[in-house]
Design a protein around this motif. Sequence first.
Motif, mmCIF file in Angstrom:
data_model
loop_
_atom_site.group_PDB
_atom_site.id
_atom_site.type_symbol
_atom_site.label_atom_id
_atom_site.label_comp_id
_atom_site.label_asym_id
_atom_site.label_seq_id
_atom_site.Cartn_x
_atom_site.Cartn_y
_atom_site.Cartn_z
ATOM 1 N N GLU A 57 0.712 -1.313 -0.044
ATOM 2 C CA GLU A 57 -0.058 -0.023 0.126
ATOM 3 C C GLU A 57 0.729 1.464 -0.035
ATOM 4 O OE1 GLU A 57 -3.575 -0.224 0.415
ATOM 5 O OE2 GLU A 57 -3.208 -2.235 0.065
ATOM 6 N N LEU A 99 -6.093 13.802 -1.691
ATOM 7 C CA LEU A 99 -5.124 12.627 -1.114
ATOM 8 C C LEU A 99 -5.198 11.483 -2.185
ATOM 9 C CD1 LEU A 99 -6.868 12.170 2.446
ATOM 10 C CD2 LEU A 99 -4.963 13.581 1.814
ATOM 11 N N TRP A 124 6.077 10.275 0.264
ATOM 12 C CA TRP A 124 5.443 9.138 0.182
ATOM 13 C C TRP A 124 5.753 8.064 1.117
ATOM 14 C CZ3 TRP A 124 1.519 9.514 -3.029
ATOM 15 C CH2 TRP A 124 1.794 10.662 -4.006
ATOM 16 N N ILE A 171 -9.608 5.187 6.877
ATOM 17 C CA ILE A 171 -10.367 5.945 5.659
ATOM 18 C C ILE A 171 -11.837 6.296 6.263
ATOM 19 C CG2 ILE A 171 -11.835 5.209 3.547
ATOM 20 C CD1 ILE A 171 -8.693 5.589 3.180
ATOM 21 N N MET A 175 0.867 5.579 0.247
ATOM 22 C CA MET A 175 0.346 6.721 0.803
ATOM 23 C C MET A 175 0.818 8.110 0.695
ATOM 24 S SD MET A 175 -0.925 4.589 4.279
ATOM 25 C CE MET A 175 0.646 3.815 4.261
ATOM 26 N N SER A 176 0.115 8.985 0.235
ATOM 27 C CA SER A 176 1.038 10.207 0.184
ATOM 28 C C SER A 176 1.195 10.970 1.517
ATOM 29 C CB SER A 176 0.129 11.336 -0.401
ATOM 30 O OG SER A 176 -1.239 11.590 0.112
ATOM 31 N N PHE A 187 -1.779 12.167 3.349
ATOM 32 C CA PHE A 187 -2.817 11.011 3.630
ATOM 33 C C PHE A 187 -2.394 10.557 5.047
ATOM 34 C CE2 PHE A 187 -3.846 6.617 4.577
ATOM 35 C CZ PHE A 187 -5.259 6.470 4.030
ATOM 36 N N VAL A 188 -0.910 10.455 5.351
ATOM 37 C CA VAL A 188 -0.527 9.779 6.482
ATOM 38 C C VAL A 188 -0.580 10.690 7.677
ATOM 39 C CG1 VAL A 188 1.619 8.998 7.826
ATOM 40 C CG2 VAL A 188 1.076 8.247 5.319
ATOM 41 N N SER A 237 -4.642 10.897 8.612
ATOM 42 C CA SER A 237 -5.037 9.630 9.389
ATOM 43 C C SER A 237 -4.375 9.759 10.707
ATOM 44 C CB SER A 237 -4.339 8.472 8.480
ATOM 45 O OG SER A 237 -4.680 7.358 9.197
ATOM 46 N N PHE A 243 -3.539 7.395 -2.636
ATOM 47 C CA PHE A 243 -2.997 6.281 -1.964
ATOM 48 C C PHE A 243 -3.691 5.021 -2.680
ATOM 49 C CE2 PHE A 243 -7.466 7.546 -0.315
ATOM 50 C CZ PHE A 243 -7.847 6.474 -0.126
ATOM 51 N N ARG A 274 -3.339 3.027 7.625
ATOM 52 C CA ARG A 274 -3.774 3.091 6.309
ATOM 53 C C ARG A 274 -5.407 2.677 6.323
ATOM 54 N NH1 ARG A 274 -6.712 2.142 2.551
ATOM 55 N NH2 ARG A 274 -6.249 1.356 0.395
#
Length: 451
Positions: A243, A365, A269, A322, A245-246, A249-250, A253, A367, A319
């Motif tokens: 997986e 985002l 990344w 969401i 993720m940008s 995103f991280v 989250s 991912f 991850r």
Amino acid sequence: MDAGTDKPAASGETGIDPRYLHDWSGLERGTPRVLHRPRSTEEVAAIVAACDRDGSKITVQGGLTGLAGGAVPADGDVVINLERMNAIEHVDSLEGIMQVQAGATLQQVQLAAEAAGWYFPVDLGARGSCQVGGNASTNAGGIRVIRYGTMRDAVLGLEVVLADGSVVTSLTRLVKNSAGLDPRFLFIGSEGTLGIITRLTLRLQPKPGDTVTAFAALPSLDGVTSLLRDLRRALGPSLSAFEFMSTRFVDLSLRLTGVARPLETAAPWYVLLDATGAPGADVTPALHQALEHAMADGLVADCAVAANGAQGQRFWRVREGIPEILTELKPLINFDVGLPWVETRGFIERAEATLTARFPEATHLFFGHLGDNNIHVVSGPHRPVDFHAVDEIVYGELHGRRATISAEHGIGFIKKPFLHVTRSPEEIALLRRLKTALDLNATLNPGRVFD
């Protein structure tokens, strides 16, 4: 009101729980005339036959976890929700085969397989709610596709109710069967437009060995695809999840879930990966060696290998943030496109730049699974009036990239205007011919995929 059907009240109120009026896409279309929750294929067939005779339109529902609006009814629709058809009918623990009703949740199937000493590898974040019939109808994939494939690879046979109410039972248990065309491939991925899947024969897998999870920081997007290539070469089928993720995103989250940051190293990344060996085999040395090579080559800036399962689960929680992200960014637009690896960087860079220039106040985002070519894009919050413009930006960047507008969520209603980006006129014409041949009166899920 009988046990299987919820009907409108005499006062004109529908009497239908609002949860049956929409799926996770947030699309709203109208109020159905009646909601059926049958318990058997025979009940489904009788309902469908009656609708086909009187011209009623049917909306088929599973766990209502879709993101394309395919399960959302219109005014006057007859809804068939399969949640009561949830039996695990038989598990062959010798051969690793399971027969289930379509309304069984993915988690039910996984637990039943585990209890029989086997493993069902299709896995989604919505496992506790999504139904395997719906998973097959959209050819769902999830996080283990890189090793095990999609639902299409896990289904051996199907039972399907056609638009006239007739039942086709093709619940084969055989991995190899070359006796003519295979009916299951007409219905897997057809989103309920050609028939209603009521029962399935599923192929189970041997239980895997221990899983080792790693979290890595990467300085470039090209490094993500290069790392994926190198890990596949080094680990082979032991690479069971990959997986990407940008950093946005991280960061989001982590803020919303409260999970501790897996790495202190800042990077644009990040990659989350699982390596799973055969029972009794330890893949940790091979994974460490592969990651050391990646760091020496400059593909990875920093990485952490989980010391135990609990730490691995914390890595995965990043991850799986969401639901919190989708709530935070409402109203938003969610994409699940697919591209060849070589096209990944160009698509993401151009889409992100255009989205940021056009909608600087929104969060964008990126991912996805990547190993199966799947890239997710979440963009929001947006005014509903801007939704189409966002769609045009993202889907516009897919032109000429040998891409798909839907890697696993289906087309439904929401993606229908952009089907031409994925399918040629000849392919769409063929899909229309199949629909007409199997559903002349457009009884089943009309308006999905194409008009």
